[in-house]
Design a protein around this motif. Sequence first.
Motif, short mmCIF file in Angstrom:
data_model
loop_
_atom_site.label_atom_id
_atom_site.label_comp_id
_atom_site.label_asym_id
_atom_site.label_seq_id
_atom_site.Cartn_x
_atom_site.Cartn_y
_atom_site.Cartn_z
N GLY A 79 -10.21 30.97 -5.16
CA GLY A 79 -10.09 30.25 -6.43
C GLY A 79 -8.81 30.60 -7.18
N ASN A 80 -8.43 31.90 -7.13
CA ASN A 80 -7.20 32.33 -7.80
C ASN A 80 -5.97 31.64 -7.20
OD1 ASN A 80 -8.62 34.12 -9.44
ND2 ASN A 80 -8.43 35.79 -7.98
N ILE A 81 -5.90 31.65 -5.87
CA ILE A 81 -4.76 31.03 -5.19
C ILE A 81 -4.75 29.52 -5.44
CG2 ILE A 81 -3.73 30.54 -2.93
CD1 ILE A 81 -4.77 33.31 -2.04
N SER A 82 -5.93 28.92 -5.40
CA SER A 82 -6.02 27.48 -5.66
C SER A 82 -5.59 27.15 -7.09
CB SER A 82 -7.46 26.99 -5.44
OG SER A 82 -7.84 27.16 -4.10
N GLY A 83 -5.89 28.06 -8.03
CA GLY A 83 -5.47 27.86 -9.41
C GLY A 83 -3.96 27.87 -9.55
N GLY A 84 -3.31 28.82 -8.86
CA GLY A 84 -1.85 28.85 -8.85
C GLY A 84 -1.27 27.60 -8.22
N VAL A 85 -1.96 27.12 -7.18
CA VAL A 85 -1.53 25.88 -6.51
C VAL A 85 -1.62 24.69 -7.47
CG1 VAL A 85 -2.16 24.22 -4.71
CG2 VAL A 85 -2.09 26.66 -4.18
N LEU A 86 -2.69 24.64 -8.27
CA LEU A 86 -2.84 23.54 -9.24
C LEU A 86 -1.65 23.47 -10.19
CD1 LEU A 86 -6.62 23.81 -10.26
CD2 LEU A 86 -5.57 22.14 -8.75
N GLY A 87 -1.18 24.66 -10.62
CA GLY A 87 -0.02 24.70 -11.51
C GLY A 87 1.22 24.14 -10.83
N LEU A 88 1.46 24.55 -9.58
CA LEU A 88 2.64 24.07 -8.84
C LEU A 88 2.53 22.57 -8.54
CD1 LEU A 88 3.22 27.03 -6.34
CD2 LEU A 88 4.53 26.50 -8.41
N GLU A 89 1.32 22.12 -8.19
CA GLU A 89 1.13 20.70 -7.87
C GLU A 89 1.36 19.81 -9.08
OE1 GLU A 89 -2.04 20.88 -4.14
OE2 GLU A 89 -2.77 20.45 -6.17
N THR A 90 1.07 20.33 -10.28
CA THR A 90 1.32 19.56 -11.49
C THR A 90 2.80 19.24 -11.64
OG1 THR A 90 -0.54 20.69 -12.56
CG2 THR A 90 0.99 19.55 -14.01
N LEU A 91 3.65 20.15 -11.13
CA LEU A 91 5.09 19.97 -11.25
C LEU A 91 5.72 19.34 -10.01
CD1 LEU A 91 6.04 23.43 -12.82
CD2 LEU A 91 5.72 21.27 -14.01
N PHE A 92 5.22 19.70 -8.82
CA PHE A 92 5.93 19.33 -7.59
C PHE A 92 5.14 18.47 -6.62
CE2 PHE A 92 7.45 23.65 -8.86
CZ PHE A 92 8.72 23.28 -9.26
N GLY A 93 3.95 18.00 -7.00
CA GLY A 93 3.18 17.18 -6.08
C GLY A 93 2.34 18.03 -5.14
N LYS A 136 2.51 19.55 -20.40
CA LYS A 136 2.29 19.57 -18.95
C LYS A 136 3.00 20.77 -18.31
CE LYS A 136 3.76 16.96 -14.87
NZ LYS A 136 4.41 15.73 -14.39
N TYR A 137 4.24 21.01 -18.73
CA TYR A 137 5.02 22.10 -18.13
C TYR A 137 4.47 23.46 -18.55
CZ TYR A 137 8.34 18.51 -16.73
OH TYR A 137 8.91 17.41 -16.16
N PHE A 138 4.13 23.59 -19.83
CA PHE A 138 3.58 24.87 -20.29
C PHE A 138 2.24 25.17 -19.61
CE2 PHE A 138 6.44 24.50 -24.07
CZ PHE A 138 7.04 25.74 -23.94
N MET A 139 1.39 24.16 -19.48
CA MET A 139 0.11 24.35 -18.83
C MET A 139 0.30 24.70 -17.35
SD MET A 139 -3.10 24.63 -18.90
CE MET A 139 -3.32 24.22 -20.62
N ALA A 140 1.25 24.07 -16.70
CA ALA A 140 1.53 24.34 -15.29
C ALA A 140 1.99 25.79 -15.09
CB ALA A 140 2.59 23.38 -14.76
N ILE A 141 2.88 26.25 -15.98
CA ILE A 141 3.36 27.64 -15.90
C ILE A 141 2.21 28.61 -16.14
CG2 ILE A 141 4.84 29.37 -17.03
CD1 ILE A 141 6.79 27.00 -17.64
N GLY A 142 1.37 28.28 -17.14
CA GLY A 142 0.21 29.13 -17.44
C GLY A 142 -0.76 29.21 -16.27
N LEU A 143 -1.02 28.06 -15.65
CA LEU A 143 -1.93 28.01 -14.51
C LEU A 143 -1.40 28.82 -13.33
CD1 LEU A 143 -3.26 24.34 -14.19
CD2 LEU A 143 -4.62 26.42 -14.22
N PHE A 144 -0.11 28.65 -13.07
CA PHE A 144 0.52 29.38 -11.96
C PHE A 144 0.45 30.89 -12.20
CE2 PHE A 144 4.36 31.47 -10.27
CZ PHE A 144 4.11 31.31 -8.91
N SER A 145 0.79 31.31 -13.42
CA SER A 145 0.76 32.74 -13.75
C SER A 145 -0.66 33.30 -13.68
CB SER A 145 1.34 32.97 -15.16
OG SER A 145 2.68 32.55 -15.22
N ALA A 146 -1.63 32.52 -14.20
CA ALA A 146 -3.04 32.96 -14.14
C ALA A 146 -3.49 33.12 -12.71
CB ALA A 146 -3.92 31.94 -14.86
N GLY A 147 -3.10 32.16 -11.87
CA GLY A 147 -3.51 32.22 -10.47
C GLY A 147 -2.91 33.38 -9.72
N ILE A 148 -1.62 33.59 -9.88
CA ILE A 148 -0.95 34.61 -9.06
C ILE A 148 -1.25 36.04 -9.54
CG2 ILE A 148 1.30 34.77 -10.25
CD1 ILE A 148 2.52 34.60 -7.34
#
Length: 407
Positions: A102-116, A278-290
């Motif tokens: 779940g943690n890794i998937s959460g980080g992925v969600l953040g990256l996917e928000t920005l890069f597909g 969108k960008y702030f949430m993506a960064i937050g998601l990525f940081s939370a995940g990793i």
Amino acid sequence: MKAWFKNIGPGPLVAAAFIGPGTVTVCTLAGVGFGYALLWAMLFSVFATIVLQEMSARLGVITQKGLSEVIRTEIKNPVLKTIVIVLMLSAIVVGNAAYEAGNISGGVLGLETLFGNPSVEIGVFDVNVFSLIIGLVAFLILTIGNYKTLERILVAMVMVMSVAFLVTAILTKPNLIEIFKGLFGFKMPKESVLTVVGLIGTTVVPYNLFLHAALVKEKWRAESDLKHARKDTIVAVVLGGVVSMCIIISASAIQTKTISNAADLALGLEPLFGSFSKYFMAIGLFSAGITSAITAPLAAAYVASGCLGWSTNLKSKTFKGVWLFVLVLGVVFSSLGIKSIELIKFAQVANGLLLPVVAVFLIWVMNKSELLGKYKNSLLQNIVGIVILLVAIFLGLKSVLKVFNVL
């Protein structure tokens, strides 16, 4: 300021561990479904976390041992000891493997928000590239095997995550009076019991109690350092609680009720507040995940090593073997398209059942004079700890009855 930074300990790592994608998701659902009404549950969770984590930190500083190590040595009955060790190993190591996905998937969600959503086909499997990248980053950071370096990396990422979610909440222009009512109204709207249990379960994380006791002895070795450990714990947990509340506040601003996970939160904020959210949430998601992807395997390694009497040195082969096992399982599950939300829910159920058990052992250990001397729990600390334990048991039973439609 320099002295303050010097005395930063494992507190931010504890905060990083509980602000994972599970927390982001549950806080999102709380905000979308109930507005500010459940902020009180997060306030209670922060208080409970401070009380229990302070006990864990005190145990680590005074005994210079981890919680699993103390439990293994203090339980004298061989049958009971075996049962407890098996319970802890299965719940923490297996549970953390599920959390790790779940943690890794959460980080992925953040990256996917920005890069597909880049993926590659390997045989019959469609593997997510971002899962592999995040797994590799976590592996490299853990391989460093140096506590101070690990601490600095996670402190930096927690700060980035905190700023990201704080800015997102400010962009929603929240109603301060309604926030105050939510914090101190103690209302439980209809159908909110499972969400309340989720908010507590993602904040008062059982494996953090093991992780904290193990890490404080890496930072502090003298009884006089206890004041630094307490301050470190309080500041970090309060900061983590504020971040979680910011996520609830951000989600409360979304008008639609179709939000089902943290990725939808990022997309849901965009029409209201522009691409910045969108960008702030993506960064937050990525940081939370990793950050959680690093702390979950680390906690599992400390628990397994303490239970089995192995070395807890970060460079030990057995220690590395445990965190590598948890990390690899997390990468495999997350990259093969298994739903991260279901994995997170499974881990939360395991943790919800484990929390009262771990809390009972922690409170029992904290009352042993031969172990802690004058630093054992006071009457007030015991009363507060037991009240928290009873509330956790009550809400846990209520949620189980709710799931089976008995309530």
